[in-house]
Scaffold this motif. Structure first.
Motif, PDB file in Angstrom:
ATOM      1  N   VAL A  91       0.832  -1.205   0.000  1.00 52.02           N
ATOM      2  CA  VAL A  91       0.000   0.000   0.000  1.00 52.02           C
ATOM      3  C   VAL A  91       0.872   1.263   0.000  1.00 52.02           C
ATOM      4  O   VAL A  91       0.499   2.280  -0.579  1.00 52.02           O
ATOM      5  CB  VAL A  91      -1.005  -0.015   1.183  1.00 52.02           C
ATOM      6  CG1 VAL A  91      -0.290   0.113   2.523  1.00 52.02           C
ATOM      7  CG2 VAL A  91      -2.056   1.056   1.022  1.00 52.02           C
ATOM      8  N   GLU A  92       2.034   1.192   0.619  1.00 46.39           N
ATOM      9  CA  GLU A  92       2.962   2.337   0.634  1.00 46.39           C
ATOM     10  C   GLU A  92       3.694   2.441  -0.702  1.00 46.39           C
ATOM     11  O   GLU A  92       3.923   3.550  -1.202  1.00 46.39           O
ATOM     12  CB  GLU A  92       3.948   2.193   1.791  1.00 46.39           C
ATOM     13  CG  GLU A  92       3.259   2.246   3.138  1.00 46.39           C
ATOM     14  CD  GLU A  92       4.073   1.643   4.267  1.00 46.39           C
ATOM     15  OE1 GLU A  92       3.786   2.009   5.413  1.00 46.39           O
ATOM     16  OE2 GLU A  92       4.966   0.815   4.024  1.00 46.39           O
ATOM     17  N   ILE A  93       4.026   1.325  -1.299  1.00 45.36           N
ATOM     18  CA  ILE A  93       4.678   1.319  -2.616  1.00 45.36           C
ATOM     19  C   ILE A  93       3.740   1.925  -3.655  1.00 45.36           C
ATOM     20  O   ILE A  93       4.180   2.636  -4.560  1.00 45.36           O
ATOM     21  CB  ILE A  93       5.104  -0.110  -3.001  1.00 45.36           C
ATOM     22  CG1 ILE A  93       6.167  -0.620  -2.028  1.00 45.36           C
ATOM     23  CG2 ILE A  93       5.623  -0.153  -4.441  1.00 45.36           C
ATOM     24  CD1 ILE A  93       6.434  -2.112  -2.122  1.00 45.36           C
ATOM     25  N   ASP A  94       2.447   1.681  -3.502  1.00 46.74           N
ATOM     26  CA  ASP A  94       1.456   2.225  -4.439  1.00 46.74           C
ATOM     27  C   ASP A  94       1.434   3.750  -4.435  1.00 46.74           C
ATOM     28  O   ASP A  94       0.936   4.366  -5.371  1.00 46.74           O
ATOM     29  CB  ASP A  94       0.056   1.695  -4.117  1.00 46.74           C
ATOM     30  CG  ASP A  94      -0.100   0.225  -4.485  1.00 46.74           C
ATOM     31  OD1 ASP A  94       0.750  -0.294  -5.243  1.00 46.74           O
ATOM     32  OD2 ASP A  94      -1.062  -0.400  -3.995  1.00 46.74           O
ATOM     33  N   ARG A  95       1.968   4.385  -3.405  1.00 43.35           N
ATOM     34  CA  ARG A  95       2.019   5.852  -3.329  1.00 43.35           C
ATOM     35  C   ARG A  95       3.161   6.423  -4.174  1.00 43.35           C
ATOM     36  O   ARG A  95       3.241   7.631  -4.375  1.00 43.35           O
ATOM     37  CB  ARG A  95       2.183   6.305  -1.878  1.00 43.35           C
ATOM     38  CG  ARG A  95       0.991   5.939  -1.020  1.00 43.35           C
ATOM     39  CD  ARG A  95       1.195   6.375   0.408  1.00 43.35           C
ATOM     40  NE  ARG A  95       0.024   6.041   1.209  1.00 43.35           N
ATOM     41  CZ  ARG A  95      -0.181   6.470   2.426  1.00 43.35           C
ATOM     42  NH1 ARG A  95       0.686   7.267   3.009  1.00 43.35           N
ATOM     43  NH2 ARG A  95      -1.261   6.127   3.093  1.00 43.35           N
ATOM     44  N   ILE A  96       4.038   5.558  -4.649  1.00 38.44           N
ATOM     45  CA  ILE A  96       5.150   5.981  -5.507  1.00 38.44           C
ATOM     46  C   ILE A  96       4.640   5.965  -6.941  1.00 38.44           C
ATOM     47  O   ILE A  96       4.218   4.912  -7.433  1.00 38.44           O
ATOM     48  CB  ILE A  96       6.359   5.042  -5.353  1.00 38.44           C
ATOM     49  CG1 ILE A  96       6.797   4.954  -3.882  1.00 38.44           C
ATOM     50  CG2 ILE A  96       7.519   5.507  -6.241  1.00 38.44           C
ATOM     51  CD1 ILE A  96       7.796   3.839  -3.610  1.00 38.44           C
ATOM     52  N   PRO A  97       4.661   7.092  -7.643  1.00 35.44           N
ATOM     53  CA  PRO A  97       4.157   7.127  -9.024  1.00 35.44           C
ATOM     54  C   PRO A  97       4.855   6.095  -9.913  1.00 35.44           C
ATOM     55  O   PRO A  97       6.044   5.816  -9.755  1.00 35.44           O
ATOM     56  CB  PRO A  97       4.472   8.551  -9.488  1.00 35.44           C
ATOM     57  CG  PRO A  97       4.635   9.344  -8.244  1.00 35.44           C
ATOM     58  CD  PRO A  97       5.173   8.396  -7.212  1.00 35.44           C
ATOM     59  N   GLN A  98       4.100   5.552 -10.855  1.00 33.62           N
ATOM     60  CA  GLN A  98       4.640   4.523 -11.751  1.00 33.62           C
ATOM     61  C   GLN A  98       5.871   5.010 -12.509  1.00 33.62           C
ATOM     62  O   GLN A  98       6.811   4.245 -12.731  1.00 33.62           O
ATOM     63  CB  GLN A  98       3.557   4.045 -12.726  1.00 33.62           C
ATOM     64  CG  GLN A  98       2.482   3.205 -12.072  1.00 33.62           C
ATOM     65  CD  GLN A  98       3.039   1.943 -11.431  1.00 33.62           C
ATOM     66  OE1 GLN A  98       3.828   1.223 -12.045  1.00 33.62           O
ATOM     67  NE2 GLN A  98       2.641   1.673 -10.202  1.00 33.62           N
ATOM     68  N   ALA A  99       5.874   6.271 -12.913  1.00 32.87           N
ATOM     69  CA  ALA A  99       7.030   6.802 -13.663  1.00 32.87           C
ATOM     70  C   ALA A  99       8.294   6.778 -12.804  1.00 32.87           C
ATOM     71  O   ALA A  99       9.372   6.415 -13.291  1.00 32.87           O
ATOM     72  CB  ALA A  99       6.733   8.222 -14.143  1.00 32.87           C
ATOM     73  N   LEU A 100       8.171   7.136 -11.539  1.00 29.09           N
ATOM     74  CA  LEU A 100       9.333   7.102 -10.635  1.00 29.09           C
ATOM     75  C   LEU A 100       9.770   5.655 -10.414  1.00 29.09           C
ATOM     76  O   LEU A 100      10.967   5.354 -10.428  1.00 29.09           O
ATOM     77  CB  LEU A 100       9.002   7.789  -9.308  1.00 29.09           C
ATOM     78  CG  LEU A 100      10.110   7.787  -8.249  1.00 29.09           C
ATOM     79  CD1 LEU A 100      11.413   8.371  -8.795  1.00 29.09           C
ATOM     80  CD2 LEU A 100       9.657   8.555  -7.007  1.00 29.09           C
ATOM     81  N   GLN A 101       8.817   4.753 -10.234  1.00 32.39           N
ATOM     82  CA  GLN A 101       9.170   3.339 -10.071  1.00 32.39           C
ATOM     83  C   GLN A 101       9.928   2.827 -11.301  1.00 32.39           C
ATOM     84  O   GLN A 101      10.931   2.116 -11.179  1.00 32.39           O
ATOM     85  CB  GLN A 101       7.914   2.498  -9.851  1.00 32.39           C
ATOM     86  CG  GLN A 101       7.263   2.705  -8.500  1.00 32.39           C
ATOM     87  CD  GLN A 101       6.138   1.729  -8.250  1.00 32.39           C
ATOM     88  OE1 GLN A 101       6.169   0.587  -8.726  1.00 32.39           O
ATOM     89  NE2 GLN A 101       5.131   2.150  -7.504  1.00 32.39           N
ATOM     90  N   LYS A 102       9.460   3.214 -12.481  1.00 31.98           N
ATOM     91  CA  LYS A 102      10.086   2.763 -13.732  1.00 31.98           C
ATOM     92  C   LYS A 102      11.526   3.266 -13.835  1.00 31.98           C
ATOM     93  O   LYS A 102      12.435   2.514 -14.189  1.00 31.98           O
ATOM     94  CB  LYS A 102       9.265   3.247 -14.921  1.00 31.98           C
ATOM     95  CG  LYS A 102       9.764   2.776 -16.258  1.00 31.98           C
ATOM     96  CD  LYS A 102       8.854   3.234 -17.384  1.00 31.98           C
ATOM     97  CE  LYS A 102       9.375   2.770 -18.727  1.00 31.98           C
ATOM     98  NZ  LYS A 102       8.490   3.183 -19.827  1.00 31.98           N
ATOM     99  N   VAL A 103      11.735   4.548 -13.517  1.00 31.07           N
ATOM    100  CA  VAL A 103      13.089   5.118 -13.578  1.00 31.07           C
ATOM    101  C   VAL A 103      14.002   4.437 -12.559  1.00 31.07           C
ATOM    102  O   VAL A 103      15.149   4.113 -12.866  1.00 31.07           O
ATOM    103  CB  VAL A 103      13.056   6.653 -13.362  1.00 31.07           C
ATOM    104  CG1 VAL A 103      14.456   7.210 -13.170  1.00 31.07           C
ATOM    105  CG2 VAL A 103      12.366   7.336 -14.534  1.00 31.07           C
TER     106      VAL A 103
END
Length: 123
Positions: A91-103
C-alpha cells in the motif's frame, strides 16, 4: 500533552506519509537525481530529499529483489549520523508514481544513475 514521537516511531508508524512527502517534493523539482549505490553485496536505486533546517535525509530506495525501503537519516545529540531503514508495504509502494518506479528500476538494472525532470516522475 501528546508525547513527541521518536524518529524510530515516525519511520515505523508513518512511513506512507513520509513516502508521500518525498514524492511530493521530488516531482516539484526541476531535475531529480536517481542514483545507483552499492554497499557490500547490496545494490539499490535511490532518490533522496534533504531537509537542511532539520538536518535530515529522507529517501526511497529500491533494492535488488524488488524490495522497496524508506530510508531516514538524522544526526543524534552526539552529532552521529543515524540511518533508519523501513521496508515498505504494498500500500505504501502504491504511493510511488509509476514513472518514478520505472526510472528507479532502470537505474538499478543499468547500475547507473540518471537525472530526469521532476515533473515527469509524477505520472
Amino acid at each position: 500533552m501528546a508525547k513527541k514521537k521518536t524518529y524510530e516511531e515516525l519511520v515505523r508508524d508513518q512511513s506512507g506519509t513520509l513516502v508521500e512527502q518525498i514524492v511530493t517534493a521530488v516531482v516539484k523539482q526541476k531535475s531529480v537525481d536517481v542514483s545507483f549505490e552499492e554497499e557490500d553485496d547490496q545494490q539499490w536505486a535511490i532518490v533522496k530529499l534533504y531537509k537542511e533546517a532539520e538536518d535530515q535525509e529522507m529517501a526511497i530506495r529500491l533494492q535488488t529483489g524488488d524490495k522497496w525501503i524508506l530510508q531516514f537519516g538524522y544526526y543524534d545529540e552526539d552529532d552521529e549520523f543515524i540511518e533508519l531503514l523501513q521496508p515498505l508495504a504494498p500500500v505504501e509502494i502504491d504511493r510511488i508514481p509509476q514513472a518514478l518506479q520505472k526510472v528507479m528500476r532502470k537505474v538499478l538494472a543499468g547500475e547507473e544513475g540518471l537525472r530526469v525532470p521532476g515533473g515527469l516522475l509524477g505520472r
